[in-house]
Design an enzyme around this catalytic site. Structure first.
Site, PDB file in Angstrom:
ATOM      1  N   ASP A  46      92.059  -5.263  -5.046  1.00 58.09           N
ATOM      2  CA  ASP A  46      91.556  -6.497  -4.432  1.00 58.09           C
ATOM      3  C   ASP A  46      90.259  -6.916  -5.108  1.00 58.09           C
ATOM      4  O   ASP A  46      89.295  -6.152  -5.167  1.00 58.09           O
ATOM      5  CB  ASP A  46      91.308  -6.258  -2.934  1.00 58.09           C
ATOM      6  CG  ASP A  46      90.802  -7.503  -2.223  1.00 58.09           C
ATOM      7  OD1 ASP A  46      91.627  -8.207  -1.617  1.00 58.09           O
ATOM      8  OD2 ASP A  46      89.585  -7.765  -2.274  1.00 58.09           O
ATOM      9  N   TYR A  51      83.270 -12.329  -6.727  1.00 54.02           N
ATOM     10  CA  TYR A  51      82.711 -11.017  -7.073  1.00 54.02           C
ATOM     11  C   TYR A  51      82.297 -10.967  -8.549  1.00 54.02           C
ATOM     12  O   TYR A  51      81.622 -10.040  -8.966  1.00 54.02           O
ATOM     13  CB  TYR A  51      83.727  -9.896  -6.835  1.00 54.02           C
ATOM     14  CG  TYR A  51      84.269  -9.774  -5.441  1.00 54.02           C
ATOM     15  CD1 TYR A  51      83.699 -10.453  -4.363  1.00 54.02           C
ATOM     16  CD2 TYR A  51      85.385  -8.976  -5.188  1.00 54.02           C
ATOM     17  CE1 TYR A  51      84.227 -10.335  -3.089  1.00 54.02           C
ATOM     18  CE2 TYR A  51      85.903  -8.850  -3.922  1.00 54.02           C
ATOM     19  CZ  TYR A  51      85.337  -9.531  -2.867  1.00 54.02           C
ATOM     20  OH  TYR A  51      85.860  -9.414  -1.616  1.00 54.02           O
ATOM     21  N   LYS A  76      90.688 -14.148  -4.928  1.00 54.02           N
ATOM     22  CA  LYS A  76      90.326 -15.138  -3.915  1.00 54.02           C
ATOM     23  C   LYS A  76      89.572 -16.311  -4.540  1.00 54.02           C
ATOM     24  O   LYS A  76      88.871 -16.146  -5.546  1.00 54.02           O
ATOM     25  CB  LYS A  76      89.455 -14.496  -2.828  1.00 54.02           C
ATOM     26  CG  LYS A  76      89.985 -13.184  -2.290  1.00 54.02           C
ATOM     27  CD  LYS A  76      89.042 -12.558  -1.271  1.00 54.02           C
ATOM     28  CE  LYS A  76      89.392 -11.110  -1.034  1.00 54.02           C
ATOM     29  NZ  LYS A  76      88.963 -10.221  -2.139  1.00 54.02           N
ATOM     30  N   HIS A 109      89.013 -17.706   0.387  1.00 53.85           N
ATOM     31  CA  HIS A 109      88.089 -16.620   0.734  1.00 53.85           C
ATOM     32  C   HIS A 109      87.415 -16.811   2.094  1.00 53.85           C
ATOM     33  O   HIS A 109      87.236 -15.850   2.840  1.00 53.85           O
ATOM     34  CB  HIS A 109      87.029 -16.495  -0.370  1.00 53.85           C
ATOM     35  CG  HIS A 109      86.416 -15.133  -0.461  1.00 53.85           C
ATOM     36  ND1 HIS A 109      85.796 -14.666  -1.593  1.00 53.85           N
ATOM     37  CD2 HIS A 109      86.318 -14.126   0.435  1.00 53.85           C
ATOM     38  CE1 HIS A 109      85.357 -13.436  -1.392  1.00 53.85           C
ATOM     39  NE2 HIS A 109      85.657 -13.093  -0.158  1.00 53.85           N
TER      40      HIS A 109
END
Length: 280
Positions: A46, A51, A76, A109
């Site tokens: 994931d 990120y 996401k 997200h």
């Protein structure tokens, strides 16, 4: 190597129930720790555009030598990329960073209700799904009111709702609403950033089974039917978190863990969080 169960999503796609999360894993470390997770046996990774480590995940997938179809990859959409055209472009950026032709699961997200773009964004997701660019589409951090509103105007019901879920924040209403729509709840922050591991109930159950508190909490998620995505940068803990399939919690132990709900939210409130997730 442990064997983990698969869960069938509402479109028939199978997802490994235990995944490896990469939130707050640095760009420099992502490839290394993801390779470690794959070597242990994780087959569900994931990540997220927000990120800024999708390329590291992609590099690990390539370096592992595993067949692409054997690893389930989730990413996401950043909040700042919500909207129809911007979501489609952002997806292409994520797909390129990951180095894959098809993303297994693509999530919105956060709902960001203040922007009012969730429905428009979802139409872009439906287009990606129809084109075969993604195998499943879903949401993250959608509370009951967000999920109900999205589904009311959707052609495709989300497959997953990724939520902050751990013993001291179980978000029962969000889980129940998701399940009522055929949406599988997925737990992020599944051990409560480590805070829940010092609870006497968790320690007592761990001692009874001769396992660690983290293994108890992750086993609780699995037995209650959720997908869970723990994360760690430490090889020993990466392995430990995956080694939860050779013991079973009793009904009484499950009930005791259920009883730890305390409204202890550790991540932002989905009703108000509106950070673009862009780097400054």
């Amino acid at each position: 190597m442990s064997t983990q169960p698969l869960i069938a999503l509402n479109n028939g796609v199978q997802i490994p129930q235990l995944g490896f999360g990469t939130f707050r894993v640095s760009v420099e470390e992502t490839q290394k720790v993801t390779e470690e997770a794959l070597a242990v046996g994780y087959r569900h990774i994931d990540t997220a555009a927000g990120y800024y480590n999708e390329a590291g995940v992609g590099a690990a997938l390539k370096a592992s030598g595993l067949p692409r179809e054997s690893v389930f990859v989730t990413t996401k959409l950043r909040n700042g990329d919500q909207g129809y055209d911007s979501a489609l472009k952002a997806f292409e950026d994520s797909r390129a960073a990951l180095g894959v032709d098809v993303v297994d699961l693509y999530l919105v997200h956060w709902p960001v209700p203040s922007r009012g773009l969730a429905a428009e964004t979802w139409k872009a997701f439906e287009k990606l799904y129809a084109e075969g660019a993604v195998r499943a589409i879903g949401v993250s951090n959608f509370l009951p009111q967000h999920l109900d509103a999205l589904i009311a105007g959707a052609d495709i019901v989300p497959a997953v709702n990724q939520l902050e879920i751990h013993p001291t924040l179980q978000q029962i209403a969000a889980q129940e609403t998701s399940l009522a729509h055929g949406v599988i709840p997925e737990a992020y922050g599944p051990i409560g950033q480590g805070e829940d591991l010092s609870l006497p109930t968790v320690i007592e159950i761990a001692t009874a089974h001769q396992v660690t508190p983290a293994q108890v909490v992750l086993r609780w998620h699995v037995q209650e039917g959720r997908i869970a995505i723990p994360k760690s940068n430490t090889p020993a803990r990466i392995k430990e978190n995956f080694d939860i399939f050779d013991f079973t919690l009793t009904d009484a132990e499950i009930a005791a863990l259920d009883g730890l709900e305390a409204g202890n939210r550790l991540y932002p409130d989905p009703d108000t969080f509106a950070n673009t997730q862009y780097r400054n």
